[in-house]
Design an enzyme around this catalytic site. Structure first.
Site, PDB file in Angstrom:
ATOM      1  N   ASP A   1       0.872  -1.170   0.000  1.00 39.90           N
ATOM      2  CA  ASP A   1       0.000   0.000   0.000  1.00 39.90           C
ATOM      3  C   ASP A   1       0.907   1.216   0.000  1.00 39.90           C
ATOM      4  O   ASP A   1       1.643   1.451   0.962  1.00 39.90           O
ATOM      5  CB  ASP A   1      -0.899   0.013   1.239  1.00 39.90           C
ATOM      6  CG  ASP A   1      -1.892  -1.144   1.229  1.00 39.90           C
ATOM      7  OD1 ASP A   1      -2.525  -1.361   0.193  1.00 39.90           O
ATOM      8  OD2 ASP A   1      -2.021  -1.831   2.262  1.00 39.90           O
TER       9      ASP A   1
ATOM     10  N   ASP B   1     -14.200  -4.215  -2.500  1.00 39.00           N
ATOM     11  CA  ASP B   1     -14.127  -4.020  -1.053  1.00 39.00           C
ATOM     12  C   ASP B   1     -15.543  -4.209  -0.512  1.00 39.00           C
ATOM     13  O   ASP B   1     -16.467  -3.517  -0.957  1.00 39.00           O
ATOM     14  CB  ASP B   1     -13.657  -2.596  -0.718  1.00 39.00           C
ATOM     15  CG  ASP B   1     -12.225  -2.328  -1.195  1.00 39.00           C
ATOM     16  OD1 ASP B   1     -11.472  -3.302  -1.391  1.00 39.00           O
ATOM     17  OD2 ASP B   1     -11.880  -1.142  -1.368  1.00 39.00           O
TER      18      ASP B   1
END
Lengths: 208, 251
Positions: B11, B130
């Site tokens: 990330d 998600d």
């Protein structure tokens, strides 16, 4: 110099990068005539077999003439499928036909594994070929495909998926192909591409 | 035998690897190229770079970071975060990404999945979903988990597949960064509904969590970030553990 044939079937950045990493110089021929200075021809490709339609009869003729004159050919993924006579994915689209048989869709076997076949799988008992020299008995390489070629005399390595066995690599004289992506297969992939380049260099030295 | 893939996720924000808990509270975990090299040596099967704040800040995932990570890496590399259109995708592909991961952009414009699949092949298109549990279903969220997309995760995964996606990256918002284990029920629900690989993400805390997600979770691949970044657990150790549990891995 390696001719990397760009016929619009996906992105060539990774293949180019792997060859450059191994010290090879690579160029992209704009037409079959541009193959003249090449010491070897690489036909990559991802996606649908119909993309190989861009490899016109003139490309077929030039690539075959190169093979006959001692210039190695390496097909990768769809580029390997193109070495066969064709594929049921695009029946009206002829392959180069230097390897007998038709590519067909993977079935996933009786346990109905997912198709596409994506990920790292093993090369079973790879033949002692130029291309696969120095690999262990069960090297893992990275695949991503839904179609594959049949196992026959040209097969240099077999891979199994869902009980189905297909040609993971072919090698018949100077015509070579890899169903997996050597440029994405870490050390095993670099070994294979290095073997290819070594053979190319040896042949080029002889012909000089 | 086809191996179950272990994927490390970087990330990235402002060129640095960060990792948050439940998508918030980011802390730095280092240089992406250095981490990528370490994972490669340890035998990671694949890498994902996610520009975690790109969508919110309307930035394109940094081509420079992608190029630096890709330069000496010969395993599949995926890039996501802030890819809004074909031009954004082209930029990361040219920088060395093998796959692009679409999330909010695919929800806003599902046709983008098909356009990219046509251009680069389905194998190059990941749709990232998600989702969090809401009652008896799994609700999809966009924009880094902030906006309800009014879609069901299983339905959306099926649609993404039919539009040309090559893989699904399924993240449990409930479990993300908590180390409480993957959401195996959600993963199995999505994985059995589609014929393309599903990458499970969110919640990895122990080696046994991976065993669970590859068995009861029916995952084809599992992705983790924090479990690897701080050297708490090694990729090699994980794979040896999986092999002892009869799960095929690349060692």
């Amino acid at each position: 110099m390696i001719a990397l044939v760009d016929y619009g079937a996906g992105n060539l950045t990774s293949v180019r990068k792997a060859f450059s990493h191994l010290g090879a110089s690579v160029y992209t021929p704009a037409s079959p005539a541009d193959l003249a200075p090449a010491t070897a021809v690489v036909v990559p490709g991802v996606g649908h077999f119909s993309a190989t339609r861009s490899l016109t009869p003139e490309w077929h003729t030039a690539i075959r003439a190169g093979l006959a004159a001692g210039r190695p050919l390496l097909g990768i993924c769809v580029g390997m499928q193109w070495l066969y006579e064709g594929s049921t994915e695009a029946p009206d689209c002829p392959g180069l036909g230097v390897v007998p048989g038709q590519c067909t869709r993977l079935t996933g076997g009786p346990t109905r594994l997912k198709v596409p076949h994506v990920g790292w799988n093993t090369l079973e008992a790879p033949k002692d070929s130029h291309l696969l020299r120095g690999l262990g008995g069960h090297s893992s390489v990275y695949f991503t495909h839904s179609f594959a070629g049949p196992v026959n005399a040209a097969t240099a390595a077999v891979t199994e998926y869902g009980g189905e066995r297909f040609a993971a690599a072919v090698e018949d004289g100077l015509a070579m192909g890899l169903q997996f992506h050597p440029e994405k297969s870490s050390d095993a992939g670099l070994t294979i591409l290095g073997n290819f380049l070594e053979r190319v260099a040896a042949l080029a030295a002889v012909s000089r | 035998m086809l191996a179950k893939r272990i994927i490390a996720c970087l990330d990235v924000r402002d060129g640095q690897v960060v990792k948050g808990v439940k998508f918030e509270g980011l802390r730095s975990a280092g240089d992406p190229s250095a981490l990528a090299r370490r994972y490669n040596v340890e035998g990671i099967d694949e890498l994902v770079i996610l520009d975690v704040t790109a969508t919110l800040e309307k930035r394109l995932a940094m081509a420079r970071t992608v190029r630096a990570v890709a330069s000496e890496l010969f395993i599949p590399l995926s890039v996501g975060g802030g890819i809004r259109d074909a031009d954004d995708a082209a930029a990361v592909v040219e920088a060395g990404a093998d796959k692009v991961s679409l999330n909010s952009a695919a929800l806003a414009d599902p046709g983008l999945i098909t356009r990219l699949a046509t251009q680069y092949g389905s194998q190059a298109v990941i749709v990232a979903i998600d989702a969090k549990r809401e009652g008896d279903h799994y609700a999809v969220y966009s924009r880094s988990g902030t906006t309800a997309a009014a879609r069901d995760a299983v339905e959306w995964a099926r649609e993404a597949e039919s539009r040309g996606a090559g893989e699904i990256l399924l993240t449990s918002i409930d479990r993300d960064g908590t180390k409480s284990g993957f959401d195996c029920e959600m993963t199995a629900a999505v994985s059995t509904a589609v014929n393309i690989p599903v990458i499970a993400s969110g919640g990895a805390g122990s080696f046994d969590d991976f065993v669970d997600v590859f068995t009861t979770g029916r995952a084809d691949a599992a992705l983790a970030a924090s479990i690897f970044h701080y050297s708490e657990k090694s990729v090699t150790g994980l794979k040896e553990h999986l092999r002892r549990h009869a799960i095929p891995v690349r060692l």
